[in-house]
Design a protein around this motif. Structure first.
Motif, short mmCIF file in Angstrom:
data_model
loop_
_atom_site.label_atom_id
_atom_site.label_comp_id
_atom_site.label_asym_id
_atom_site.label_seq_id
_atom_site.Cartn_x
_atom_site.Cartn_y
_atom_site.Cartn_z
N ASP A 14 0.81 -1.22 0.00
CA ASP A 14 0.00 0.00 0.00
C ASP A 14 0.84 1.27 0.00
N SER A 15 2.14 1.13 0.16
CA SER A 15 3.00 2.31 0.18
C SER A 15 3.00 2.99 -1.18
N PRO A 16 2.97 4.34 -1.19
CA PRO A 16 3.03 5.04 -2.47
C PRO A 16 4.38 4.88 -3.16
N ASN A 17 5.40 4.47 -2.42
CA ASN A 17 6.72 4.28 -3.00
C ASN A 17 6.84 2.88 -3.59
N LEU A 18 7.30 2.80 -4.83
CA LEU A 18 7.44 1.51 -5.49
C LEU A 18 8.76 0.86 -5.11
N ILE A 19 8.74 -0.46 -4.97
CA ILE A 19 9.97 -1.19 -4.74
C ILE A 19 10.66 -1.43 -6.09
N ASP A 20 11.88 -1.95 -6.07
CA ASP A 20 12.68 -2.08 -7.29
C ASP A 20 11.95 -2.87 -8.37
N VAL A 21 11.37 -4.00 -8.02
CA VAL A 21 10.72 -4.84 -9.03
C VAL A 21 9.52 -4.11 -9.63
N GLU A 22 8.82 -3.32 -8.82
CA GLU A 22 7.68 -2.56 -9.33
C GLU A 22 8.14 -1.46 -10.28
N ARG A 23 9.23 -0.80 -9.94
CA ARG A 23 9.75 0.24 -10.83
C ARG A 23 10.19 -0.35 -12.16
N ASP A 24 10.82 -1.54 -12.10
CA ASP A 24 11.24 -2.20 -13.34
C ASP A 24 10.03 -2.59 -14.19
N ASP A 25 8.99 -3.11 -13.52
CA ASP A 25 7.78 -3.49 -14.24
C ASP A 25 7.10 -2.27 -14.84
N LEU A 26 7.07 -1.17 -14.10
CA LEU A 26 6.46 0.05 -14.61
C LEU A 26 7.20 0.54 -15.85
N ALA A 27 8.52 0.52 -15.81
CA ALA A 27 9.31 0.97 -16.96
C ALA A 27 9.05 0.10 -18.18
N ALA A 28 8.98 -1.21 -17.98
CA ALA A 28 8.72 -2.12 -19.10
C ALA A 28 7.33 -1.90 -19.67
N CYS A 29 6.36 -1.70 -18.78
CA CYS A 29 4.98 -1.49 -19.22
C CYS A 29 4.83 -0.17 -19.96
N GLU A 30 5.47 0.88 -19.46
CA GLU A 30 5.34 2.18 -20.12
C GLU A 30 6.04 2.18 -21.47
N ALA A 31 7.09 1.39 -21.62
CA ALA A 31 7.72 1.26 -22.94
C ALA A 31 6.76 0.61 -23.92
N ALA A 32 6.00 -0.37 -23.44
CA ALA A 32 5.02 -1.04 -24.30
C ALA A 32 3.89 -0.09 -24.67
N ILE A 33 3.42 0.70 -23.72
CA ILE A 33 2.35 1.65 -24.00
C ILE A 33 2.83 2.71 -24.98
N ASN A 34 4.09 3.08 -24.88
CA ASN A 34 4.65 4.09 -25.78
C ASN A 34 4.66 3.60 -27.22
N ASN A 35 4.66 2.28 -27.40
CA ASN A 35 4.63 1.69 -28.73
C ASN A 35 3.21 1.29 -29.13
N LEU A 36 2.22 2.00 -28.58
CA LEU A 36 0.81 1.67 -28.81
C LEU A 36 0.48 1.56 -30.29
N ARG A 37 1.02 2.42 -31.11
CA ARG A 37 0.65 2.45 -32.52
C ARG A 37 1.04 1.17 -33.24
N ILE A 38 2.11 0.50 -32.80
CA ILE A 38 2.55 -0.69 -33.51
C ILE A 38 2.20 -1.98 -32.76
N ALA A 39 1.81 -1.88 -31.52
CA ALA A 39 1.48 -3.08 -30.74
C ALA A 39 0.45 -2.72 -29.68
N TYR A 40 -0.78 -2.46 -30.12
CA TYR A 40 -1.81 -2.02 -29.18
C TYR A 40 -2.10 -3.07 -28.13
N TRP A 41 -1.96 -4.34 -28.50
CA TRP A 41 -2.30 -5.40 -27.55
C TRP A 41 -1.25 -5.52 -26.45
N ALA A 42 0.02 -5.23 -26.79
CA ALA A 42 1.05 -5.17 -25.75
C ALA A 42 0.75 -4.02 -24.80
#
Length: 237
Positions: A14-42
């Protein structure tokens, strides 16, 4: 890209601060969202990971605000991407070209009612039929051709093939289908932009500071819409 993303999971705390694995997952997910035009399902899978694990919580109070402020994306559109990705992931290996978002959207009601296997059967039957161009409208017609009641794959394939055979007999079908799909996609983008302008009070703020410019712009938009309507229906008068 979607295969490299983590499976959706519940928030690790519940902490607003993300742990290392969460930060890594967020970075990977946001990279996928940034490529929405070529991989909307990702992007859809990435959005579900962020939503379910509340990876947005360090900077945004809600998932809706995260979507709107981080990606200029409505919550409803994010939800559509989230609903679409599991089925799309199953459809991608079937053909040589990834299905479009509009194509998958026509299969989602069938998948929700009869399961993803039913939607895969429809898509595979259409894509394996020679001489048929796979479009959202063709898939909608294939779904509509299936008899009501419990889904029977053999019967479904028989009716879909009959529909596709009839479709192939008409030389004017494909251009009309392509036009409908393109029109729906483009007007959907335009509608999303206008809704965002209204929702964020951009229009109200502009009208307060520069009323004459806003009136002129709205007049030009109304004129343009009138011209579009006249052009679209002039052959039917």
């Amino acid at each position: 890209m979607a295969k490299a993303l983590p499976a959706p999971y519940e928030a690790l705390g519940d902490s607003p601060n993300l742990i290392d694995v969460e930060r890594d997952d967020l970075a990977a997910c946001e990279a996928a969202i940034n490529n929405l035009r070529i991989a909307y399902w990702a992007a859809g899978k990435a959005l579900q990971v962020i939503r379910d694990a509340r990876l947005y919580r360090a900077d945004y109070p809600t998932f809706e605000e995260y979507c709107e402020q981080r990606w200029d994306m409505s919550r409803s559109y994010a939800n559509r991407l989230i609903r679409a990705w599991p089925l799309t992931e199953r459809l991608v290996p079937i053909g040589t070209k990834d299905p479009s978002e509009g194509q998958v959207r026509e299969l989602l009601p069938l998948a929700a009612h009869h399961g993803e296997d039913a939607a895969v059967t429809v898509y595979q039957t259409v894509i394996e039929t020679d001489g048929v161009r796979v479009t959202a409208a063709v898939l909608k017609g294939a779904v509509d051709a299936i008899p009501e009641g419990d889904f029977d794959a053999t019967e479904a394939v028989k009716h879909i093939r009959a529909y596709l055979a009839q479709l192939g007999a008409s030389e004017n079908t494909t251009p009309e289908i392509d036009a409908v799909e393109s029109f729906t996609a483009e007007t959907g983008r335009l509608r999303t932009i206008l809704q965002r302008v209204v929702k964020r009070d951009i229009l109200r703020g502009a009208a307060r500071d520069h009323p004459e410019e806003v009136r002129q712009t709205l007049t030009e938009l109304r004129t343009l819409l009138d011209e579009i309507e006249r052009s679209a229906f002039q052959e039917h008068r």
